[in-house]
Design a protein around this motif. Structure first.
Motif, PDB file in Angstrom:
ATOM      1  N   VAL A 135      11.184  -4.122  -9.959  1.00  0.00           N
ATOM      2  CA  VAL A 135      11.183  -2.811 -10.611  1.00  0.00           C
ATOM      3  C   VAL A 135      10.154  -1.905  -9.949  1.00  0.00           C
ATOM      4  O   VAL A 135      10.408  -0.725  -9.686  1.00  0.00           O
ATOM      5  CB  VAL A 135      10.882  -2.960 -12.113  1.00  0.00           C
ATOM      6  CG1 VAL A 135      10.892  -1.596 -12.800  1.00  0.00           C
ATOM      7  CG2 VAL A 135      11.878  -3.897 -12.779  1.00  0.00           C
ATOM      8  N   GLU A 136       8.979  -2.459  -9.658  1.00  0.00           N
ATOM      9  CA  GLU A 136       7.916  -1.685  -9.013  1.00  0.00           C
ATOM     10  C   GLU A 136       8.360  -1.190  -7.635  1.00  0.00           C
ATOM     11  O   GLU A 136       7.976  -0.110  -7.199  1.00  0.00           O
ATOM     12  CB  GLU A 136       6.654  -2.531  -8.882  1.00  0.00           C
ATOM     13  CG  GLU A 136       5.993  -2.873 -10.204  1.00  0.00           C
ATOM     14  CD  GLU A 136       5.173  -1.734 -10.774  1.00  0.00           C
ATOM     15  OE1 GLU A 136       4.808  -0.830 -10.009  1.00  0.00           O
ATOM     16  OE2 GLU A 136       4.904  -1.755 -11.988  1.00  0.00           O
ATOM     17  N   GLY A 137       9.156  -2.002  -6.943  1.00  0.00           N
ATOM     18  CA  GLY A 137       9.657  -1.577  -5.642  1.00  0.00           C
ATOM     19  C   GLY A 137      10.532  -0.347  -5.737  1.00  0.00           C
ATOM     20  O   GLY A 137      10.505   0.530  -4.865  1.00  0.00           O
ATOM     21  N   VAL A 138      11.305  -0.248  -6.812  1.00  0.00           N
ATOM     22  CA  VAL A 138      12.180   0.910  -7.014  1.00  0.00           C
ATOM     23  C   VAL A 138      11.368   2.144  -7.397  1.00  0.00           C
ATOM     24  O   VAL A 138      11.652   3.266  -6.964  1.00  0.00           O
ATOM     25  CB  VAL A 138      13.226   0.599  -8.107  1.00  0.00           C
ATOM     26  CG1 VAL A 138      14.052   1.834  -8.447  1.00  0.00           C
ATOM     27  CG2 VAL A 138      14.140  -0.540  -7.655  1.00  0.00           C
ATOM     28  N   THR A 139      10.319   1.937  -8.219  1.00  0.00           N
ATOM     29  CA  THR A 139       9.608   3.085  -8.793  1.00  0.00           C
ATOM     30  C   THR A 139       8.327   3.455  -8.058  1.00  0.00           C
ATOM     31  O   THR A 139       7.684   4.441  -8.421  1.00  0.00           O
ATOM     32  CB  THR A 139       9.236   2.785 -10.256  1.00  0.00           C
ATOM     33  OG1 THR A 139       8.342   1.645 -10.305  1.00  0.00           O
ATOM     34  CG2 THR A 139      10.471   2.487 -11.080  1.00  0.00           C
ATOM     35  N   ALA A 140       7.932   2.705  -7.031  1.00  0.00           N
ATOM     36  CA  ALA A 140       6.625   2.899  -6.401  1.00  0.00           C
ATOM     37  C   ALA A 140       6.390   4.345  -5.965  1.00  0.00           C
ATOM     38  O   ALA A 140       5.373   4.960  -6.303  1.00  0.00           O
ATOM     39  CB  ALA A 140       6.471   1.954  -5.209  1.00  0.00           C
ATOM     40  N   GLY A 186       0.781  -1.232   0.000  1.00  0.00           N
ATOM     41  CA  GLY A 186       0.000   0.000   0.000  1.00  0.00           C
ATOM     42  C   GLY A 186       0.812   1.281   0.000  1.00  0.00           C
ATOM     43  O   GLY A 186       0.254   2.359   0.236  1.00  0.00           O
ATOM     44  N   ILE A 187       2.115   1.208  -0.295  1.00  0.00           N
ATOM     45  CA  ILE A 187       2.964   2.402  -0.226  1.00  0.00           C
ATOM     46  C   ILE A 187       2.574   3.418  -1.300  1.00  0.00           C
ATOM     47  O   ILE A 187       2.630   4.636  -1.068  1.00  0.00           O
ATOM     48  CB  ILE A 187       4.450   2.020  -0.363  1.00  0.00           C
ATOM     49  CG1 ILE A 187       4.889   1.180   0.855  1.00  0.00           C
ATOM     50  CG2 ILE A 187       5.326   3.263  -0.480  1.00  0.00           C
ATOM     51  CD1 ILE A 187       4.739   1.892   2.183  1.00  0.00           C
ATOM     52  N   LEU A 207      10.678   0.980   2.533  1.00  0.00           N
ATOM     53  CA  LEU A 207       9.612   0.007   2.797  1.00  0.00           C
ATOM     54  C   LEU A 207       9.160  -0.689   1.518  1.00  0.00           C
ATOM     55  O   LEU A 207       8.923  -1.908   1.511  1.00  0.00           O
ATOM     56  CB  LEU A 207       8.425   0.712   3.455  1.00  0.00           C
ATOM     57  CG  LEU A 207       8.634   1.217   4.881  1.00  0.00           C
ATOM     58  CD1 LEU A 207       7.406   1.984   5.352  1.00  0.00           C
ATOM     59  CD2 LEU A 207       8.919   0.055   5.835  1.00  0.00           C
ATOM     60  N   ALA A 208       9.028   0.064   0.421  1.00  0.00           N
ATOM     61  CA  ALA A 208       8.601  -0.534  -0.846  1.00  0.00           C
ATOM     62  C   ALA A 208       9.619  -1.550  -1.338  1.00  0.00           C
ATOM     63  O   ALA A 208       9.259  -2.631  -1.832  1.00  0.00           O
ATOM     64  CB  ALA A 208       8.387   0.557  -1.892  1.00  0.00           C
ATOM     65  N   LEU A 209      10.915  -1.236  -1.204  1.00  0.00           N
ATOM     66  CA  LEU A 209      11.964  -2.164  -1.634  1.00  0.00           C
ATOM     67  C   LEU A 209      11.974  -3.426  -0.782  1.00  0.00           C
ATOM     68  O   LEU A 209      12.132  -4.540  -1.303  1.00  0.00           O
ATOM     69  CB  LEU A 209      13.322  -1.472  -1.574  1.00  0.00           C
ATOM     70  CG  LEU A 209      13.628  -0.490  -2.708  1.00  0.00           C
ATOM     71  CD1 LEU A 209      14.904   0.279  -2.410  1.00  0.00           C
ATOM     72  CD2 LEU A 209      13.762  -1.230  -4.035  1.00  0.00           C
ATOM     73  N   ILE A 210      11.836  -3.264   0.536  1.00  0.00           N
ATOM     74  CA  ILE A 210      11.808  -4.437   1.431  1.00  0.00           C
ATOM     75  C   ILE A 210      10.619  -5.327   1.084  1.00  0.00           C
ATOM     76  O   ILE A 210      10.742  -6.563   0.989  1.00  0.00           O
ATOM     77  CB  ILE A 210      11.754  -3.989   2.900  1.00  0.00           C
ATOM     78  CG1 ILE A 210      13.067  -3.317   3.302  1.00  0.00           C
ATOM     79  CG2 ILE A 210      11.449  -5.176   3.813  1.00  0.00           C
ATOM     80  CD1 ILE A 210      13.029  -2.683   4.684  1.00  0.00           C
ATOM     81  N   SER A 211       9.461  -4.721   0.880  1.00  0.00           N
ATOM     82  CA  SER A 211       8.261  -5.492   0.559  1.00  0.00           C
ATOM     83  C   SER A 211       8.418  -6.241  -0.755  1.00  0.00           C
ATOM     84  O   SER A 211       8.137  -7.443  -0.836  1.00  0.00           O
ATOM     85  CB  SER A 211       7.052  -4.545   0.483  1.00  0.00           C
ATOM     86  OG  SER A 211       5.919  -5.210  -0.028  1.00  0.00           O
ATOM     87  N   ALA A 212       8.877  -5.538  -1.805  1.00  0.00           N
ATOM     88  CA  ALA A 212       9.013  -6.167  -3.117  1.00  0.00           C
ATOM     89  C   ALA A 212      10.046  -7.285  -3.102  1.00  0.00           C
ATOM     90  O   ALA A 212       9.828  -8.356  -3.674  1.00  0.00           O
ATOM     91  CB  ALA A 212       9.382  -5.112  -4.162  1.00  0.00           C
ATOM     92  N   THR A 213      11.171  -7.049  -2.435  1.00  0.00           N
ATOM     93  CA  THR A 213      12.230  -8.063  -2.389  1.00  0.00           C
ATOM     94  C   THR A 213      11.783  -9.301  -1.629  1.00  0.00           C
ATOM     95  O   THR A 213      12.020 -10.439  -2.060  1.00  0.00           O
ATOM     96  CB  THR A 213      13.495  -7.474  -1.732  1.00  0.00           C
ATOM     97  OG1 THR A 213      13.894  -6.298  -2.437  1.00  0.00           O
ATOM     98  CG2 THR A 213      14.631  -8.480  -1.755  1.00  0.00           C
ATOM     99  N   THR A 214      11.125  -9.081  -0.501  1.00  0.00           N
ATOM    100  CA  THR A 214      10.642 -10.218   0.293  1.00  0.00           C
ATOM    101  C   THR A 214       9.615 -11.023  -0.479  1.00  0.00           C
ATOM    102  O   THR A 214       9.663 -12.265  -0.506  1.00  0.00           O
ATOM    103  CB  THR A 214      10.031  -9.712   1.614  1.00  0.00           C
ATOM    104  OG1 THR A 214      11.003  -8.948   2.323  1.00  0.00           O
ATOM    105  CG2 THR A 214       9.561 -10.878   2.469  1.00  0.00           C
TER     106      THR A 214
END
Length: 512
Positions: A148-153, A85-86, A107-114
């Motif tokens: 990619v989405e984690g980087v650009t969110a 939800g970021i 937070l977005a990167l941690i979520s996407a990577t996990t």
């Protein structure tokens, strides 16, 4: 690279009716411009995807599409919850973007990577469960788009927050061009289902690169516990609500297939896909602008948000209602003309799924309004309550009347449960629906007029031995004309008609 000034106004910035009206008009103009760009991007994307699918269908075998379908199902699920939800939290954030961007990015990167690690490990089990073990490597490639989405969110959210949808649409279209080029090239050289996966991943990387450049938000990592707490308290329920929304959207497939079997499911799916055209094309574009638009209104005060809701909901109903009425009234010629006589059993399903379509658009709009207020927990409870009614309704309908009964159950749960729950949730957050009702009077009167005119014209065409195409043209045109005559005030029609000659004159002069 400097960050643009955040134009979001502080809470309580506009008081009184005049201030509310001016704020609504200002934000409405920005949202309207963003909506036009979103719609344009959606139309181009849909058309391009259709052409690309035709090309790939000639280059690939049916089993390649089957492998891709398994990978796509996994990707669609993770994309709903990828950023906890970021993105929505960034769009709705009360305050300056610069203060929260580093924490939100982390937070977005941690979520996407996990999440990607989970799907990397679980890809073989997921593919086997879906009945296609060969899909595991494709799942791993395709789900990498969430990295990619984690980087650009946060950067995508910044563009939406500022209503810079022209830049966002441009980034998406640039990615699609690369996606199509890579996928078609690989397919032509024998890459099979991997052509889909590498195409989409390449497109996502290009889209991400353009978004990073266009957003002009410095890429920094950081962590502030207080900001993280605010983001997660908003974001986790938002992601849960969105995930539930996706589950509820697709639960009908599972029930119909389990109860009635593959062939009836095919008819049901065809009708459902037709009923999803408007939500997929218009609804997606609306969501891009509705959350930032209502968030900016809610930042000011409740009166401003109330004014925005009172103006926008009647516009949404006025735009979607005639489509739903014509889809229900002309379901048979729509199905027969597009897909042939062998699919006509889908028509009885489509009549009721057209009702579901209208209800879906309204509940999704309510979801966006609640999200803009920060009431993300309310979206979870709203969808949970809807789900409790939806599953038994579809089950009972399928057992009593096959695929038509399943469609009736689906529509009934949406109208009788989801809409009242949405209205109740809005009321609890201070948004009253009373001021909305006067604006609904004309569209609600125009709906029956549209249906009656379309039915009469369709009966006449059939009596004269006309085909499905003639029925669609005449009945659809007369139905729409009847709707406009009733739903649109005469003064507005006169202004629109009177403006046409002036526009033509202006074009003629400019052409000289």
């Amino acid at each position: 690279m400097t960050e643009p000034v955040d134009t979001a106004a502080p809470a309580g910035g506009a008081a009184g009716e005049g201030g509310a009206g001016a704020a609504v008009r200002t934000i409405g103009r920005k949202a309207g411009r963003g909506l036009r760009w979103s719609l344009l991007g959606n139309v181009v994307m849909k058309a391009g995807s259709f052409v690309m699918s035709l090309v790939l269908a000639r280059l690939l075998a049916p089993e390649d599409f089957g492998v891709y379908a398994v990978a796509l199902a996994a990707t669609q699920f993770v994309m709903m919850i990828k950023d906890i939800g970021i993105i929505a939290a960034t769009v709705q954030w009360r305050g300056r973007l610069a203060e929260m961007a580093p924490t939100a990015t982390t937070l977005a990167l941690i979520s996407a990577t996990t999440l990607y690690a989970v799907f990397w490990v679980g890809a073989p089990a997921f593919a086997a469960l879906a009945g296609n073990p060969d899909a595991a490597p494709v799942v791993r490639i395709l789900t990498a788009v969430i990295l990619v989405e984690g980087v650009t969110a946060v950067r995508s959210a910044a563009l939406m927050r500022r209503f810079q949808h022209d830049r966002l649409s441009g980034a998406i279209l640039a990615g699609f061009v690369v996606n199509a080029a890579v996928a078609i090239t690989l397919a032509a050289n024998g890459a099979g289902p991997y052509s889909f996966a590498w195409g989409q991943l390449s497109g996502a990387v290009v889209t991400g690169a353009v978004v990073l450049a266009a957003a002009r938000v410095p890429f920094r990592l950081g962590f502030d516990r207080a900001i993280a707490g605010r983001l997660l308290r908003f974001g986790i329920p938002s992601a849960a609500g969105t995930g539930l929304e996706g589950v509820l959207l697709n639960v009908g497939y599972v029930i119909v297939g389990a109860v009635l079997g593959e062939e009836p499911l095919g008819y049901y799916l065809l009708a459902f896909n037709i009923s999803s055209w408007v939500p997929g094309l218009i609804g997606t574009a609306i969501r891009y602008v509705s959350i930032p638009g209502f968030s900016r209104l809610a930042e000011r005060d409740t009166a401003t948000l109330q004014e925005g809701v009172a103006r926008s909901v009647p516009l949404l109903v006025a735009a979607v209602l005639p489509v739903a009425v014509l889809m229900a009234t002309l379901a048979h010629p729509i199905v027969v003309f597009l897909y042939g006589e062998k699919w006509e059993m889908s028509a009885g399903v489509l009549r009721f799924l057209a009702v579901l379509m209208l209800a879906r658009m309204l509940t999704s709009f309510a979801f966006d309004i609640l999200t803009s207020q920060g009431a993300t927990k309310a979206t979870v409870w709203m969808n949970l309550g809807y789900g409790v009614a939806l599953v038994p309704a579809i089950l009972a309908g399928a057992h009593l009347d096959g695929i038509r009964g399943a469609a009736i159950g689906n529509a009934a749960a949406a109208v009788l449960v989801a809409l009242p729950l949405a209205a109740l949730a809005l009321r609890r957050t201070g948004v009253r629906l009373g001021p909305v009702l006067p604006g609904l009077a004309r569209p609600l009167l125009g709906g029956p007029a549209c249906g009656a005119a379309a039915l009469a014209a369709a009966s006449l065409v059939r009596a004269l031995g006309g085909n499905a195409f003639a029925e669609l043209c005449l009945a659809g045109g007369l139905g729409l004309l009847a709707y406009l005559t009733v739903a649109v005030p005469r003064a507005a029609l006169a202004r629109a008609v009177g403006a046409l000659p002036a526009r033509f004159r202006d074009r003629s002069v400019s052409a000289r």
